[in-house]
Write a protein that holds these residues in place. Structure first.
Motif, short mmCIF file in Angstrom:
data_model
loop_
_atom_site.label_atom_id
_atom_site.label_comp_id
_atom_site.label_asym_id
_atom_site.label_seq_id
_atom_site.Cartn_x
_atom_site.Cartn_y
_atom_site.Cartn_z
N ASP A 1 0.84 -1.20 0.00
CA ASP A 1 0.00 0.00 0.00
C ASP A 1 0.87 1.25 0.00
OD1 ASP A 1 -2.64 -1.32 0.44
OD2 ASP A 1 -1.63 -1.97 2.27
N LEU A 2 2.05 1.13 0.61
CA LEU A 2 2.94 2.27 0.82
C LEU A 2 4.38 1.86 0.55
CD1 LEU A 2 3.54 5.13 2.00
CD2 LEU A 2 3.44 4.10 4.27
N ILE A 3 5.08 2.70 -0.20
CA ILE A 3 6.51 2.49 -0.44
C ILE A 3 7.25 3.72 0.08
CG2 ILE A 3 8.35 2.24 -2.15
CD1 ILE A 3 6.31 0.86 -4.00
N PHE A 4 8.16 3.51 1.04
CA PHE A 4 9.08 4.56 1.46
C PHE A 4 10.35 4.34 0.65
CE2 PHE A 4 6.72 4.78 5.61
CZ PHE A 4 6.38 6.13 5.52
N LEU A 5 10.70 5.31 -0.18
CA LEU A 5 11.79 5.18 -1.14
C LEU A 5 12.91 6.16 -0.84
CD1 LEU A 5 12.84 3.99 -3.89
CD2 LEU A 5 11.53 5.81 -5.00
N ASP A 6 14.10 5.63 -0.57
CA ASP A 6 15.29 6.47 -0.42
C ASP A 6 15.74 6.87 -1.83
OD1 ASP A 6 17.42 7.83 0.71
OD2 ASP A 6 18.58 6.03 1.16
N ILE A 7 16.48 7.94 -1.96
CA ILE A 7 16.99 8.37 -3.26
C ILE A 7 18.35 7.73 -3.54
CG2 ILE A 7 17.84 10.31 -4.62
CD1 ILE A 7 15.86 12.10 -3.10
N ASN A 8 19.24 7.79 -2.57
CA ASN A 8 20.61 7.30 -2.76
C ASN A 8 20.70 5.83 -2.39
OD1 ASN A 8 21.68 9.89 -3.51
ND2 ASN A 8 21.35 10.47 -1.37
N LEU A 9 20.64 4.99 -3.43
CA LEU A 9 20.65 3.55 -3.25
C LEU A 9 21.65 2.91 -4.19
CD1 LEU A 9 16.79 3.14 -3.37
CD2 LEU A 9 18.19 2.67 -1.35
N PRO A 10 22.19 1.77 -3.81
CA PRO A 10 23.07 1.04 -4.74
C PRO A 10 22.25 0.32 -5.81
CG PRO A 10 22.88 -0.15 -2.66
CD PRO A 10 22.12 1.15 -2.49
N ALA A 11 22.92 -0.03 -6.89
CA ALA A 11 22.37 -0.83 -8.00
C ALA A 11 21.34 -0.08 -8.84
CB ALA A 11 21.82 -2.17 -7.53
N MET A 12 20.52 0.72 -8.26
CA MET A 12 19.53 1.54 -8.96
C MET A 12 19.04 2.57 -7.94
SD MET A 12 15.80 0.37 -10.49
CE MET A 12 16.39 -0.65 -11.82
N ASN A 13 19.27 3.86 -8.22
CA ASN A 13 18.85 4.85 -7.23
C ASN A 13 17.33 5.05 -7.27
OD1 ASN A 13 18.15 6.94 -9.11
ND2 ASN A 13 20.27 7.59 -9.23
N GLY A 14 16.83 5.86 -6.37
CA GLY A 14 15.39 6.08 -6.27
C GLY A 14 14.77 6.65 -7.52
N TRP A 15 15.48 7.56 -8.18
CA TRP A 15 14.96 8.16 -9.43
C TRP A 15 14.89 7.11 -10.53
CZ3 TRP A 15 12.74 11.91 -7.40
CH2 TRP A 15 13.36 12.80 -6.52
N GLU A 16 15.92 6.28 -10.62
CA GLU A 16 15.92 5.22 -11.63
C GLU A 16 14.81 4.20 -11.33
OE1 GLU A 16 20.69 5.13 -12.69
OE2 GLU A 16 19.99 4.16 -10.86
N PHE A 17 14.64 3.89 -10.05
CA PHE A 17 13.54 3.01 -9.66
C PHE A 17 12.22 3.57 -10.17
CE2 PHE A 17 9.93 2.35 -6.84
CZ PHE A 17 9.83 0.97 -6.82
N MET A 18 11.99 4.86 -9.96
CA MET A 18 10.72 5.47 -10.39
C MET A 18 10.57 5.42 -11.90
SD MET A 18 8.90 6.00 -7.79
CE MET A 18 7.54 6.68 -8.76
N ASP A 19 11.65 5.64 -12.64
CA ASP A 19 11.57 5.56 -14.10
C ASP A 19 11.07 4.18 -14.53
OD1 ASP A 19 12.50 8.16 -14.40
OD2 ASP A 19 14.58 7.53 -14.81
N HIS A 20 11.64 3.13 -13.95
CA HIS A 20 11.24 1.77 -14.29
C HIS A 20 9.86 1.43 -13.73
CE1 HIS A 20 15.01 0.68 -16.18
NE2 HIS A 20 15.66 1.21 -15.15
N TYR A 21 9.60 1.87 -12.51
CA TYR A 21 8.31 1.63 -11.85
C TYR A 21 7.17 2.20 -12.70
CZ TYR A 21 4.56 2.37 -8.41
OH TYR A 21 3.36 2.40 -7.75
N ASN A 22 7.38 3.41 -13.21
CA ASN A 22 6.33 4.06 -13.99
C ASN A 22 6.07 3.36 -15.32
OD1 ASN A 22 5.46 6.09 -12.21
ND2 ASN A 22 7.27 7.30 -12.68
N ASP A 23 7.00 2.53 -15.77
CA ASP A 23 6.78 1.74 -16.99
C ASP A 23 5.96 0.48 -16.74
OD1 ASP A 23 8.19 3.54 -18.56
OD2 ASP A 23 10.08 2.43 -18.41
N LEU A 24 5.81 0.09 -15.47
CA LEU A 24 5.02 -1.10 -15.15
C LEU A 24 3.54 -0.80 -15.34
CD1 LEU A 24 6.73 -2.29 -11.84
CD2 LEU A 24 6.98 -3.29 -14.12
N GLU A 25 2.84 -1.77 -15.87
CA GLU A 25 1.40 -1.61 -16.06
C GLU A 25 0.68 -2.10 -14.81
OE1 GLU A 25 0.04 -3.23 -19.76
OE2 GLU A 25 1.69 -2.29 -20.86
N ILE A 26 0.45 -1.16 -13.91
CA ILE A 26 -0.28 -1.44 -12.67
C ILE A 26 -1.50 -0.53 -12.68
CG2 ILE A 26 -0.23 -1.41 -10.15
CD1 ILE A 26 2.84 -1.66 -10.31
#
Length: 143
Positions: A61-86
């Motif tokens: 229901d809720l995602i707490f997302l840090d920005i500075n992350l290894p492997a894929m930062n928070g902004w990159e996560f959002m770019d990919h997340y927004n491509d998901l068909e949910i």
């Protein structure tokens, strides 16, 4: 999304063990989450959400997302997340939770589709109460 008196499912996307401990403790103290899942990288979080979209009852229901992350930062996560068909009604509330004080990050969060809020760490009881009231008022009213 939750209905009245249901507990939240929360995904913490955080690589700092001390922050994970604190966030879990605050969430548990308020008794607002039935399940807390942790991803320590943006990539791990993305893979989880991608898998869960095929089983919508698993989506948090809720995602707490840090920005500075290894492997894929928070902004990159959002770019990919927004491509998901949910479907919109199943999309989690995504909140940036960061130590960043940069105004450019706050502005970027406002412009990033899917990000519903920007908050500074640490997570505290009053901050979580205000988040619940704003995004999950039916839950906040029941507590």
């Amino acid at each position: 999304m939750t209905t009245e008196h249901e507990l939240l499912s929360v995904l913490l996307v955080e690589d700092n063990p001390a922050n994970v401990f604190l966030q879990k403790r605050i969430i548990t103290k308020l008794g607002c989450a039935g399940e807390i899942t942790v991803a320590t990288t943006g990539l791990e979080a993305f893979e989880m959400v991608k898998d869960w979209r095929d089983a919508p009852d698993r989506l948090p229901d809720l995602i707490f997302l840090d920005i500075n992350l290894p492997a894929m930062n928070g902004w990159e996560f959002m770019d990919h997340y927004n491509d998901l068909e949910i479907p919109a009604e199943l999309r989690p509330v995504v909140l940036i939770l960061t130590y960043s004080e940069y105004s450019k990050d706050r502005k970027r969060a406002k412009k990033t589709p899917g990000v519903m809020g920007f908050y500074n760490k640490p997570l505290t009881v009053p901050l979580l109460e205000s988040i619940l009231q704003r995004y999950f008022p039916e839950l906040a009213a029941g507590s």
